[in-house]
Write a protein that holds these residues in place. Structure first.
Motif, PDB file in Angstrom:
ATOM      1  N   ASN A 202       0.870  -1.177   0.000  1.00  0.00           N
ATOM      2  CA  ASN A 202       0.000   0.000   0.000  1.00  0.00           C
ATOM      3  C   ASN A 202       0.910   1.231   0.000  1.00  0.00           C
ATOM      4  O   ASN A 202       1.354   1.674   1.060  1.00  0.00           O
ATOM      5  N   LYS A 203       1.207   1.741  -1.167  1.00  0.00           N
ATOM      6  CA  LYS A 203       2.175   2.829  -1.301  1.00  0.00           C
ATOM      7  C   LYS A 203       1.479   4.091  -1.799  1.00  0.00           C
ATOM      8  O   LYS A 203       0.780   4.068  -2.821  1.00  0.00           O
ATOM      9  N   PHE A 204       1.674   5.195  -1.049  1.00  0.00           N
ATOM     10  CA  PHE A 204       1.060   6.474  -1.399  1.00  0.00           C
ATOM     11  C   PHE A 204       2.137   7.454  -1.864  1.00  0.00           C
ATOM     12  O   PHE A 204       3.194   7.560  -1.242  1.00  0.00           O
ATOM     13  N   PHE A 205       1.845   8.166  -2.940  1.00  0.00           N
ATOM     14  CA  PHE A 205       2.722   9.236  -3.414  1.00  0.00           C
ATOM     15  C   PHE A 205       1.951  10.543  -3.251  1.00  0.00           C
ATOM     16  O   PHE A 205       1.169  10.941  -4.105  1.00  0.00           O
ATOM     17  N   ASP A 206       2.198  11.172  -2.113  1.00  0.00           N
ATOM     18  CA  ASP A 206       1.444  12.368  -1.738  1.00  0.00           C
ATOM     19  C   ASP A 206       1.741  13.529  -2.683  1.00  0.00           C
ATOM     20  O   ASP A 206       2.894  13.775  -3.049  1.00  0.00           O
ATOM     21  N   GLY A 207       0.682  14.240  -3.073  1.00  0.00           N
ATOM     22  CA  GLY A 207       0.848  15.362  -3.994  1.00  0.00           C
ATOM     23  C   GLY A 207       0.758  16.712  -3.315  1.00  0.00           C
ATOM     24  O   GLY A 207       0.681  17.731  -3.999  1.00  0.00           O
ATOM     25  N   GLY A 208       0.782  16.740  -1.967  1.00  0.00           N
ATOM     26  CA  GLY A 208       0.623  17.992  -1.243  1.00  0.00           C
ATOM     27  C   GLY A 208       1.714  19.005  -1.555  1.00  0.00           C
ATOM     28  O   GLY A 208       1.431  20.142  -1.953  1.00  0.00           O
ATOM     29  N   HIS A 209       2.975  18.602  -1.374  1.00  0.00           N
ATOM     30  CA  HIS A 209       4.089  19.514  -1.635  1.00  0.00           C
ATOM     31  C   HIS A 209       4.147  19.898  -3.110  1.00  0.00           C
ATOM     32  O   HIS A 209       4.368  21.071  -3.457  1.00  0.00           O
ATOM     33  N   ILE A 210       3.934  18.917  -3.969  1.00  0.00           N
ATOM     34  CA  ILE A 210       3.977  19.160  -5.412  1.00  0.00           C
ATOM     35  C   ILE A 210       2.903  20.156  -5.816  1.00  0.00           C
ATOM     36  O   ILE A 210       3.129  21.070  -6.616  1.00  0.00           O
ATOM     37  N   ARG A 211       1.725  19.980  -5.225  1.00  0.00           N
ATOM     38  CA  ARG A 211       0.628  20.885  -5.553  1.00  0.00           C
ATOM     39  C   ARG A 211       0.908  22.294  -5.037  1.00  0.00           C
ATOM     40  O   ARG A 211       0.565  23.285  -5.692  1.00  0.00           O
ATOM     41  N   ALA A 212       1.534  22.394  -3.874  1.00  0.00           N
ATOM     42  CA  ALA A 212       1.875  23.707  -3.325  1.00  0.00           C
ATOM     43  C   ALA A 212       2.854  24.443  -4.235  1.00  0.00           C
ATOM     44  O   ALA A 212       2.716  25.647  -4.475  1.00  0.00           O
ATOM     45  N   VAL A 213       3.843  23.709  -4.759  1.00  0.00           N
ATOM     46  CA  VAL A 213       4.800  24.325  -5.685  1.00  0.00           C
ATOM     47  C   VAL A 213       4.089  24.769  -6.954  1.00  0.00           C
ATOM     48  O   VAL A 213       4.325  25.870  -7.471  1.00  0.00           O
ATOM     49  N   SER A 214       3.189  23.932  -7.474  1.00  0.00           N
ATOM     50  CA  SER A 214       2.444  24.283  -8.682  1.00  0.00           C
ATOM     51  C   SER A 214       1.572  25.517  -8.457  1.00  0.00           C
ATOM     52  O   SER A 214       1.427  26.356  -9.357  1.00  0.00           O
ATOM     53  N   GLU A 215       0.989  25.634  -7.261  1.00  0.00           N
ATOM     54  CA  GLU A 215       0.169  26.809  -6.954  1.00  0.00           C
ATOM     55  C   GLU A 215       1.012  28.087  -6.926  1.00  0.00           C
ATOM     56  O   GLU A 215       0.564  29.158  -7.347  1.00  0.00           O
ATOM     57  N   ARG A 216       2.238  27.977  -6.427  1.00  0.00           N
ATOM     58  CA  ARG A 216       3.132  29.137  -6.416  1.00  0.00           C
ATOM     59  C   ARG A 216       3.489  29.553  -7.844  1.00  0.00           C
ATOM     60  O   ARG A 216       3.520  30.749  -8.159  1.00  0.00           O
ATOM     61  N   TYR A 217       3.739  28.561  -8.689  1.00  0.00           N
ATOM     62  CA  TYR A 217       4.005  28.854 -10.098  1.00  0.00           C
ATOM     63  C   TYR A 217       2.795  29.547 -10.736  1.00  0.00           C
ATOM     64  O   TYR A 217       2.931  30.502 -11.499  1.00  0.00           O
ATOM     65  N   PHE A 218       1.602  29.056 -10.407  1.00  0.00           N
ATOM     66  CA  PHE A 218       0.377  29.612 -10.984  1.00  0.00           C
ATOM     67  C   PHE A 218       0.177  31.069 -10.555  1.00  0.00           C
ATOM     68  O   PHE A 218      -0.166  31.930 -11.369  1.00  0.00           O
ATOM     69  N   ALA A 219       0.404  31.337  -9.262  1.00  0.00           N
ATOM     70  CA  ALA A 219       0.235  32.702  -8.754  1.00  0.00           C
ATOM     71  C   ALA A 219       1.251  33.651  -9.389  1.00  0.00           C
ATOM     72  O   ALA A 219       0.911  34.784  -9.773  1.00  0.00           O
ATOM     73  N   LEU A 220       2.487  33.203  -9.509  1.00  0.00           N
ATOM     74  CA  LEU A 220       3.518  34.037 -10.134  1.00  0.00           C
ATOM     75  C   LEU A 220       3.202  34.277 -11.604  1.00  0.00           C
ATOM     76  O   LEU A 220       3.387  35.388 -12.122  1.00  0.00           O
ATOM     77  N   ARG A 221       2.703  33.241 -12.271  1.00  0.00           N
ATOM     78  CA  ARG A 221       2.355  33.374 -13.695  1.00  0.00           C
ATOM     79  C   ARG A 221       1.232  34.401 -13.875  1.00  0.00           C
ATOM     80  O   ARG A 221       1.249  35.193 -14.821  1.00  0.00           O
ATOM     81  N   LYS A 222       0.255  34.420 -12.963  1.00  0.00           N
ATOM     82  CA  LYS A 222      -0.842  35.391 -13.048  1.00  0.00           C
ATOM     83  C   LYS A 222      -0.326  36.815 -12.894  1.00  0.00           C
ATOM     84  O   LYS A 222      -0.743  37.722 -13.625  1.00  0.00           O
ATOM     85  N   ARG A 223       0.591  37.011 -11.958  1.00  0.00           N
ATOM     86  CA  ARG A 223       1.135  38.359 -11.742  1.00  0.00           C
ATOM     87  C   ARG A 223       1.930  38.839 -12.963  1.00  0.00           C
ATOM     88  O   ARG A 223       1.815  39.996 -13.374  1.00  0.00           O
TER      89      ARG A 223
END
Length: 397
Positions: A202-223
């Motif tokens: 039962n192996k989980f690959f959490d996307g929390g940190h990855i998603r946080a980085v992607s959100e930062r990229y998205f916010a910077l791209r909007k600005r």
């Protein structure tokens, strides 16, 4: 019986200033040959290679300095583009005449030679055959004894560099199949969840940190987009490449870890992604996440890493895997309480929702084997980008 593995080596050419101008001129004339052939084929409504050769070969030879091998190469590439475009138009889909402003030159064994051990290649150009130095990373030296096939020469205008993507192949003996199956569920909170029917893995690959980085990229791209200044646009280009490398690196890492969980000869069961964006109903924020992350790339990485280890990759229909109980088989939309929790309304069995889905994926495949069904998928032996996993039948791969 042997299996054939293929790999693509991305090498950086090191031309002199004079050679650089020669390559740029070769690409420019190759662009004319490609676009001209596409225009003629689009007007004649044909992608037949023989017909296009008769209609375009002598005109291209007359108007360019391209050697015959590259004229034929441009026609072959144009034929493939025309076939796709004309078929789309016949189906009533939006389509137009193919055209390229910076095409990649396709070389074959008659138009190029490569010596990886001495870091040198010979390419056909508008000024005849010329030798170029290339940079071969140490990692690629494991492919010195592989058979070299075709190559693509691409000029990156942003980096102002020439890249030669060389395809090489080698045959390996088949691995004896073993009775070992794992299912992989791709999702939002967890990028991937891997499990076996017996629950030993039962192996989980959490996307929390990855998603946080992607959100930062998205916010910077909007600005940057809101500013619209020349410097902001340059920053956006740099940012897009940086984010692309980040996503690719993450997909490589996850794929490598998933494959390491399976012994040689085992089977990895993936879900078919075709139509997944239409099937899944999520809120606006999650919808943007589904559209932004390249799940198909992750599956392709799993495929070619698994193939090198003798692991088979198959695909099953993923419908209802999130609503179905992996213990009793009861299907109900209300079984899934939220993004993370699953509780069966029939037998009260509860566990992580993504874990439940991954078990259903592998159980669906095992059930299809018992029913004698075929065509659920197959591993791909072609380079990335040559066929779609959800459409691969194994007949041509």
């Amino acid at each position: 019986m042997n299996m054939k593995l293929q790999r693509t080596l991305k090498l950086v050419l090191k031309p002199t200033e004079e050679q650089k101008q020669t390559l740029l001129e070769t690409i420019e004339q190759y662009k004319f040959a490609y676009n001209y052939t596409c225009k003629v084929g689009w007007s004649a409504k044909t992608w037949n290679g023989i017909e296009l050769h008769k209609l375009t070969y002598y005109t291209v030879r007359e108007k360019t300095s391209l050697p015959s091998q590259l004229v034929i190469s441009a026609r072959v590439v144009a034929t493939e583009s025309l076939k796709s475009a004309i078929k789309r138009k016949k189906k009533g889909l939006k389509s137009k005449c193919p055209q390229s402003n910076n095409p990649a030159i396709r070389y074959d064994r008659r138009s190029y030679t490569v010596w990886l051990e001495r870091e040198e290649v010979s390419l056909a150009t508008v000024k005849g055959r010329q030798k170029f130095k290339v940079k071969v990373p140490d990692y690629f030296k494991q492919y010195l004894d592989w058979r070299v096939t075709s190559a693509n020469l691409k000029y990156d205008k942003r980096l102002k560099k020439f890249f030669l993507n060389i395809t090489c192949e080698k045959e390996f003996p088949d691995v004896e199949p073993v009775n070992y199956f794992v299912g992989v569920d791709l999702g939002l909170r967890n990028l991937a969840v891997v499990s076996t029917p017996d629950g030993k893995i039962n192996k989980f690959f959490d996307g929390g940190h990855i998603r946080a980085v992607s959100e930062r990229y998205f916010a910077l791209r909007k600005r940057l987009q809101s500013k619209g200044t020349p410097s902001a646009k340059r920053h956006l280009k740099t940012l897009s490449q940086k984010e692309k490398r980040f996503r690719t690196a993450i997909n490589h890492r996850i794929a490598k870890e998933i494959v390491s969980l399976v012994p040689a000869g085992g089977v990895i069961v993936l879900e078919k992604l075709k139509g997944i964006r239409k099937r899944i109903k999520v809120n606006k924020q999650n919808r943007r996440w589904i559209h932004s992350w390249n799940f198909a790339q992750l599956q392709q990485f799993i495929e070619y890493k698994a193939q090198a280890k003798g692991i088979r990759v198959v695909y099953v229909d993923a419908r209802y895997t999130s609503q179905k109980c992996s213990r009793c088989g009861h299907i109900s939309r209300s079984n899934r309480i939220d993004q993370s929790h699953f509780v069966c309304k029939h037998c009260s069995y509860s566990l992580n929702a993504d874990l439940n889905a991954s078990r259903n994926i592998v159980k669906n495949y095992l059930a299809s084997l018992q029913r004698g069904e075929v065509g659920t998928g197959s591993g791909i032996s072609l380079p990335v980008g040559r066929c779609q996993p959800s459409q691969c039948s194994g007949a041509t791969c």
